[in-house]
Motif scaffolding. Structure first.
Motif, short mmCIF file in Angstrom:
data_model
loop_
_atom_site.label_atom_id
_atom_site.label_comp_id
_atom_site.label_asym_id
_atom_site.label_seq_id
_atom_site.Cartn_x
_atom_site.Cartn_y
_atom_site.Cartn_z
N SER A 69 0.87 -1.25 -0.04
CA SER A 69 0.03 0.10 -0.03
C SER A 69 0.71 1.29 0.11
CB SER A 69 -0.82 -0.05 1.19
OG SER A 69 -0.18 0.30 2.36
N PHE A 70 0.23 2.31 -0.54
CA PHE A 70 0.81 3.52 -0.57
C PHE A 70 -0.30 4.75 -0.11
CE2 PHE A 70 4.52 6.46 -1.11
CZ PHE A 70 4.22 7.25 -2.26
N HIS A 71 -0.73 4.63 0.91
CA HIS A 71 -1.95 5.57 1.14
C HIS A 71 -1.34 7.05 1.24
CE1 HIS A 71 -4.01 1.81 1.32
NE2 HIS A 71 -3.81 1.68 2.63
N LEU A 72 -2.23 7.83 0.75
CA LEU A 72 -1.99 9.42 0.75
C LEU A 72 -2.74 10.09 2.14
CD1 LEU A 72 -0.39 11.71 -0.64
CD2 LEU A 72 -2.63 12.37 -1.67
N LYS A 73 -2.00 10.79 2.99
CA LYS A 73 -2.64 11.17 4.19
C LYS A 73 -2.48 12.65 4.40
CE LYS A 73 -2.00 6.63 6.55
NZ LYS A 73 -1.53 6.07 7.78
N LYS A 74 -3.45 13.44 4.90
CA LYS A 74 -3.17 14.69 5.56
C LYS A 74 -4.04 14.88 6.67
CE LYS A 74 -3.31 19.41 3.97
NZ LYS A 74 -3.20 20.36 2.79
N PRO A 75 -3.49 15.57 7.71
CA PRO A 75 -4.02 15.38 9.09
C PRO A 75 -5.26 16.57 9.06
CG PRO A 75 -2.11 16.40 9.28
CD PRO A 75 -2.20 15.85 7.98
N PHE A 76 -5.41 17.49 8.20
CA PHE A 76 -6.39 18.81 8.20
C PHE A 76 -6.50 19.16 7.03
CE2 PHE A 76 -5.99 18.61 12.80
CZ PHE A 76 -4.89 18.61 13.24
N ALA A 77 -7.66 18.68 6.17
CA ALA A 77 -7.84 18.84 4.93
C ALA A 77 -8.36 20.57 4.51
CB ALA A 77 -8.92 18.10 4.31
#
Lengths: 108, 112
Positions: A69-77
């Motif tokens: 997997s290579f999930h993209l994350k951002k804590p505060f959109a």
């Protein structure tokens, strides 16, 4: 054969909420993975690559070889994050294999 | 202007006609690619080129022809257009492995 899967075609979150765009891959070789983004009426552009282990515009992505997997994350959109996101796998000949894309909408 | 440009931006053609989409890059990148973008399929590779006079098929090459006589140009020809080739076409170039691919603005082709 190589394959990239993005299970969510559409993803909608509220401003300030965390966001995660999923990406799974299958490839027999050593994977080189990227996230590309396409904002409305703009050309596709690189967001980040796993080899750099960088954070761009608050986004991060970690390569998990065990889960492929290579999930993209951002804590505060943010609202300006609304765009189409593509996960891509580079294979022989520098070819990129893209997933189907996830349309992210960040609501105010 | 430096960069990668596609022409035309929009094209409407009739079934059975031949149409050529142009792609030009000014960086002297070795690799060039043609993708088509369709809802539900993402971007699919049509053809790619590792250098001038070297081309190879991608995932969906049927009905398309490419050439690369010069490093900077990579035209894509639909020999006899079909409605299923209605799509948005993107050209891209990159320098070498693990580097960023740069995309053109896209050509929206409609076959009627």
């Amino acid at each position: 054969a190589q394959r990239v899967t993005q299970p969510e075609k559409l993803l909608s979150v509220f401003k300030g909420a965390p966001v995660e765009l999923k990406c799974n891959y299958s490839y027999s070789g050593s994977p080189e993975l990227f996230w590309y983004v396409q904002y409305s009426r703009q050309r596709l552009q690189l967001l980040l690559r796993h080899i750099s282990r960088e954070s761009i515009k608050g986004f991060t992505a970690d390569l998990n070889k065990g889960e492929t997997s290579f999930h993209l994350k951002k804590p505060f959109a943010q609202e300006e994050d609304s765009a189409m996101y593509y996960c891509a796998l580079e294979t022989s000949g520098s070819r990129l294999t893209f997933g189907e894309g996830t349309q992210l909408t960040v609501n105010p | 202007d430096a960069g990668i440009t596609q022409s035309p931006r929009y094209k409407i053609t009739e079934t059975g006609r031949q149409v050529t989409l142009m792609c030009h890059q000014t960086w002297s990148h070795s690799y060039m690619f043609w993708y088509r973008q369709d809802l539900g399929h993402g971007l699919r590779l049509i053809y790619y080129s590792a250098a001038a006079d070297i081309t190879d098929k991608g995932e969906v090459p049927d009905g398309y022809v490419v050439s690369r006589s010069k490093t900077e140009n990579f035209p894509l020809t639909l020999e006899s257009a079909t409605r299923s080739q209605t799509s948005v076409y993107f050209c891209a170039s990159k320098d070498r492995r693990n580097t960023e691919a740069f995309f053109g603005q896209g050509t929206r082709l409609t076959v009627v």
